[in-house]
Design a protein around this motif. Structure first.
Motif, PDB file in Angstrom:
ATOM      1  N   SER A 369      29.974  33.516  18.950  1.00  0.00           N
ATOM      2  CA  SER A 369      29.624  32.514  17.932  1.00  0.00           C
ATOM      3  C   SER A 369      29.785  31.103  18.497  1.00  0.00           C
ATOM      4  O   SER A 369      29.006  30.199  18.173  1.00  0.00           O
ATOM      5  N   ILE A 370      30.784  30.898  19.370  1.00  0.00           N
ATOM      6  CA  ILE A 370      30.945  29.595  20.016  1.00  0.00           C
ATOM      7  C   ILE A 370      29.745  29.321  20.928  1.00  0.00           C
ATOM      8  O   ILE A 370      29.191  28.213  20.932  1.00  0.00           O
ATOM      9  N   GLN A 371      29.316  30.326  21.682  1.00  0.00           N
ATOM     10  CA  GLN A 371      28.185  30.136  22.581  1.00  0.00           C
ATOM     11  C   GLN A 371      26.899  29.841  21.807  1.00  0.00           C
ATOM     12  O   GLN A 371      26.086  29.014  22.235  1.00  0.00           O
ATOM     13  N   ARG A 372      26.713  30.492  20.689  1.00  0.00           N
ATOM     14  CA  ARG A 372      25.527  30.219  19.858  1.00  0.00           C
ATOM     15  C   ARG A 372      25.537  28.774  19.383  1.00  0.00           C
ATOM     16  O   ARG A 372      24.502  28.091  19.393  1.00  0.00           O
ATOM     17  N   ALA A 373      26.698  28.303  18.961  1.00  0.00           N
ATOM     18  CA  ALA A 373      26.796  26.918  18.502  1.00  0.00           C
ATOM     19  C   ALA A 373      26.502  25.943  19.646  1.00  0.00           C
ATOM     20  O   ALA A 373      25.819  24.923  19.451  1.00  0.00           O
ATOM     21  N   VAL A 414      19.733  34.286  26.923  1.00  0.00           N
ATOM     22  CA  VAL A 414      18.652  35.272  26.815  1.00  0.00           C
ATOM     23  C   VAL A 414      19.092  36.605  27.406  1.00  0.00           C
ATOM     24  O   VAL A 414      18.907  37.677  26.795  1.00  0.00           O
ATOM     25  N   ARG A 415      19.663  36.560  28.578  1.00  0.00           N
ATOM     26  CA  ARG A 415      20.076  37.799  29.243  1.00  0.00           C
ATOM     27  C   ARG A 415      21.173  38.523  28.470  1.00  0.00           C
ATOM     28  O   ARG A 415      21.229  39.768  28.458  1.00  0.00           O
ATOM     29  N   THR A 416      22.026  37.757  27.805  1.00  0.00           N
ATOM     30  CA  THR A 416      23.079  38.382  27.005  1.00  0.00           C
ATOM     31  C   THR A 416      22.479  39.143  25.819  1.00  0.00           C
ATOM     32  O   THR A 416      22.864  40.293  25.547  1.00  0.00           O
ATOM     33  N   GLY A 425      21.054  35.980  17.552  1.00  0.00           N
ATOM     34  CA  GLY A 425      20.580  34.814  18.287  1.00  0.00           C
ATOM     35  C   GLY A 425      19.073  34.781  18.297  1.00  0.00           C
ATOM     36  O   GLY A 425      18.417  35.831  18.177  1.00  0.00           O
ATOM     37  N   ASP A 426      18.511  33.589  18.427  1.00  0.00           N
ATOM     38  CA  ASP A 426      17.052  33.431  18.403  1.00  0.00           C
ATOM     39  C   ASP A 426      16.507  33.585  19.821  1.00  0.00           C
ATOM     40  O   ASP A 426      16.354  32.613  20.570  1.00  0.00           O
ATOM     41  N   LEU A 427      16.203  34.808  20.185  1.00  0.00           N
ATOM     42  CA  LEU A 427      15.788  35.120  21.542  1.00  0.00           C
ATOM     43  C   LEU A 427      14.507  34.387  21.927  1.00  0.00           C
ATOM     44  O   LEU A 427      14.404  33.830  23.026  1.00  0.00           O
ATOM     45  N   ASP A 428      13.528  34.363  21.046  1.00  0.00           N
ATOM     46  CA  ASP A 428      12.257  33.721  21.361  1.00  0.00           C
ATOM     47  C   ASP A 428      12.430  32.224  21.595  1.00  0.00           C
ATOM     48  O   ASP A 428      11.812  31.651  22.503  1.00  0.00           O
ATOM     49  N   ARG A 429      13.243  31.600  20.779  1.00  0.00           N
ATOM     50  CA  ARG A 429      13.444  30.162  20.905  1.00  0.00           C
ATOM     51  C   ARG A 429      14.152  29.827  22.223  1.00  0.00           C
ATOM     52  O   ARG A 429      13.816  28.854  22.895  1.00  0.00           O
TER      53      ARG A 429
END
Length: 594
Positions: A369-373, A414-416, A425-429
């Motif tokens: 969640s920290i990485q997403r932020a 993306v790789r994660t 997570g928004d992979l496409d974005r």
């Protein structure tokens, strides 16, 4: 004459460290932590700013020194006209109070010894009140208290605001000095047995060193570098300081003098890779956990460095009562670069978590969640200029390395998701961001006429950090743009075959006068780039030249002056030793590929 930087050796207890000179003088020690005020600051001034000398009284004494096996226990053997002695210096891992232990052992004949303890708290500024108490000498000033305990036969007395010890050691005799710090308002600290502490410390270090899983031609250098990295770890939190010193100059007599007693995010992924490659999963996990705690908070508030426990405020100040190493003023404590904007740290952090996850370190529930932020914030800011990896104090620029690390952040995110599709997570974005960053860097950060990536968009200047492009996977090592960058950087940033970070001839870039030496970490990056591009003989030749720059006990500072044949900058430097370990593993992998 002031000792050269490479004349020092390191001892420490995983919470602070001391520098011991070839002359037997401890000239730098901060207590109780790496970032505390120094009680010995002769390194940055004179002996009057605090030191602890212990050596034969004879002017004809000659010394040789080494670490005892794979440890941080320093042995100095002194030969004199009347006999020989060994002085063993170390700091046992502390239970509560920090101790410095110095054991003098007679090896042959009889040797007259002299000890001079000159304590000066608050970076050499405060002279303590010293008195005798309970068989010790006690120095107190404000919050600081130091106890000196020794059974040395002879005279221990006060003179010129110092404590002197004159004694004689014969063959087979041993005597110990134990210096212990504790808060002055607390009762006397518990006494340790110095000889038992020595055996315990030896066993601890040898057990730890035996875990290293590097088996190659450079094992001695790798283990010594890993020991230094361990010694620069603040054990209570897992944070790793860049160096145990402040203000050792990047140019003798210059002003490029900074405080490195903090933890930099720029080192994060390289440090983690180093520890994991060598098999130190516990230390890697502690560093990853420190990183998680430090970066927790608003993504727009991410700093480039933190204190040992993740402290955010590191205000910079100058100490005018210290002349500086060889008059290289000012002496600074704290670091104003903490306020800088460096977008590359987002890539460092996200890459570190990706490395940890790939290596199998147990995942923390909140880490993703920290990485997403961080990714959400980076998506909206990666196009902005920043101060870059090297913490320039000039105008913000669109630094190529910062953009490449933004690509790294998107690529690892993306790789994660691809490897763990249950994560949100928004992979496409993120894929779109990754592609956009890549296109922009290749279009605006590459000089097609010269065949090289540049320091920043629209610039003709070069940056050794662009050598990391193949290492992070931005482009393959055999891509003509990478090959051209390697050759151009090697040619134009060469300082007698070693690499500078960038050109300092145009002060408008970094906002500082003067120049600096060859940056050792960048020289290791050049070895990596040569090896990855298939030029293994050149890589190995340069690596072995770099190994030869280590001092007699295997330590490297931040920089090197090839003309004067001297180490420069804060010492010993984690970044340099991390580079050494990573490169040694890279050469080993490359040899295996052959």
């Amino acid at each position: 004459m002031h000792p050269h930087i490479e004349d020092y050796a390191l001892i420490g207890d995983l919470q602070t460290a001391a520098l011991v000179g070839r002359d037997g003088s401890i000239d730098w020690l901060c207590l109780p932590r790496f970032d505390s005020g120094a009680c010995f600051a002769a390194l940055l001034g004179s002996k009057e700013n605090g030191h602890w000398g212990l050596a034969p009284h004879s002017p004809d004494a000659r010394a040789r020194r080494s670490y005892r096996g794979d440890s941080l226990i320093l042995d100095t053997v002194w030969e004199t006209p009347t006999g020989s002695v060994r002085v063993t210096d170390f700091m046992p891992q502390r239970d509560r109070a920090p101790d410095v232990v110095r054991i003098v052992e007679g090896l042959s004949g009889s040797v007259e010894m002299r000890g001079v303890l000159r304590l000066r708290f608050d970076y050499g500024r405060v002279v303590p009140w010293v008195r005798a108490a309970e068989g010790c000498r006690v120095a107190i000033a404000g919050p600081d208290s130091v106890w000196l305990r020794t059974p040395a036969q002879g005279r221990t007395y006060g003179k010129d605001f110092s404590t002197r010890s004159d004694f004689t050691v014969a063959e087979g005799e041993r005597t110990a000095f134990v210096l212990t710090w504790h808060p002055s308002h607390e009762p006397r600290p518990v006494q340790i047995d110095p000889f038992q502490a020595l055996q315990d410390a030896l066993e601890d270090w040898h057990t730890w060193s035996a875990r290293c899983r590097y088996n190659g031609p450079y094992r001695e250098a790798v283990i010594r570098s890993l020991i230094i990295l361990k010694a620069l770890t603040y054990a209570p939190t897992g944070g790793i300081v860049a160096a145990p010193t402040t203000s050792l100059p990047e140019e003798l007599g210059g002003v490029r003098n900074w405080d490195y007693r903090y933890c930099w995010l720029r080192d994060a992924s390289l440090t983690l890779n180093c520890l994991l490659s060598a098999g130190y999963l516990e230390e890697a996990g502690a560093w990853r956990d420190w990183l998680l705690r430090a970066v927790a908070g608003a993504p727009d508030d991410l700093q480039i460095m933190y204190g040992l426990a993740g402290e955010r405020r590191l205000p910079e100040a100058e100490l005018p009562w210290l002349a500086g190493y060889l008059d290289s003023a000012p002496v600074r404590i704290g670091n104003a670069a903490v306020e800088q904007r460096q977008l590359d740290v987002y890539g460092e952090v996200i890459d570190s978590f990706h490395i940890a996850r790939t290596a199998g370190l147990p995942a923390e529930p909140h880490a993703w969640s920290i990485q997403r932020a961080l990714m959400d914030y980076l998506e909206s800011t990666w196009r902005d200029p920043d101060e870059g990896l090297w913490e320039i104090r000039g105008s913000r620029r669109h630094f190529v390395h910062s953009k490449v690390m933004a690509w790294v952040a998107a690529d690892r995110a993306v790789r994660t998701i691809e490897a763990y599709p249950k994560l949100s997570g928004d992979l496409d974005r993120w894929r779109a961001m990754r592609d956009e960053v890549h296109r922009e860097v290749c279009a605006q950060g590459y000089d097609a006429d010269r065949g090289t990536f540049t320091q920043f968009y629209g610039s003709t200047e070069l940056d050794a950090a662009t050598l990391l492009i193949p290492r992070v996977g931005f482009l393959p090592a055999d891509d003509p743009r990478v090959v051209g960058t390697i050759d151009t950087v090697r040619r134009e940033l060469s300082h007698d075959g070693l690499l500078r970070r960038y050109s300092t001839e145009d002060s408008s870039v970094d906002g500082l006068p003067g120049s600096e030496g060859a940056f050792l970490a960048c020289s290791f990056w050049l070895v990596d780039a040569l090896q990855l591009s298939g030029r293994r003989d050149e890589a190995r030749e340069l690596f072995e030249r770099l190994l030869a720059l280590r001092n007699d006990v295997g330590l490297l500072s931040e920089e090197y002056d090839p003309a004067a044949h001297r180490q420069l900058g804060n010492f010993p430097q984690a970044f340099s030793h991390i580079g050494l370990v990573g490169t040694a593993f890279g050469l080993l992998d490359g040899a295996g590929a052959d």
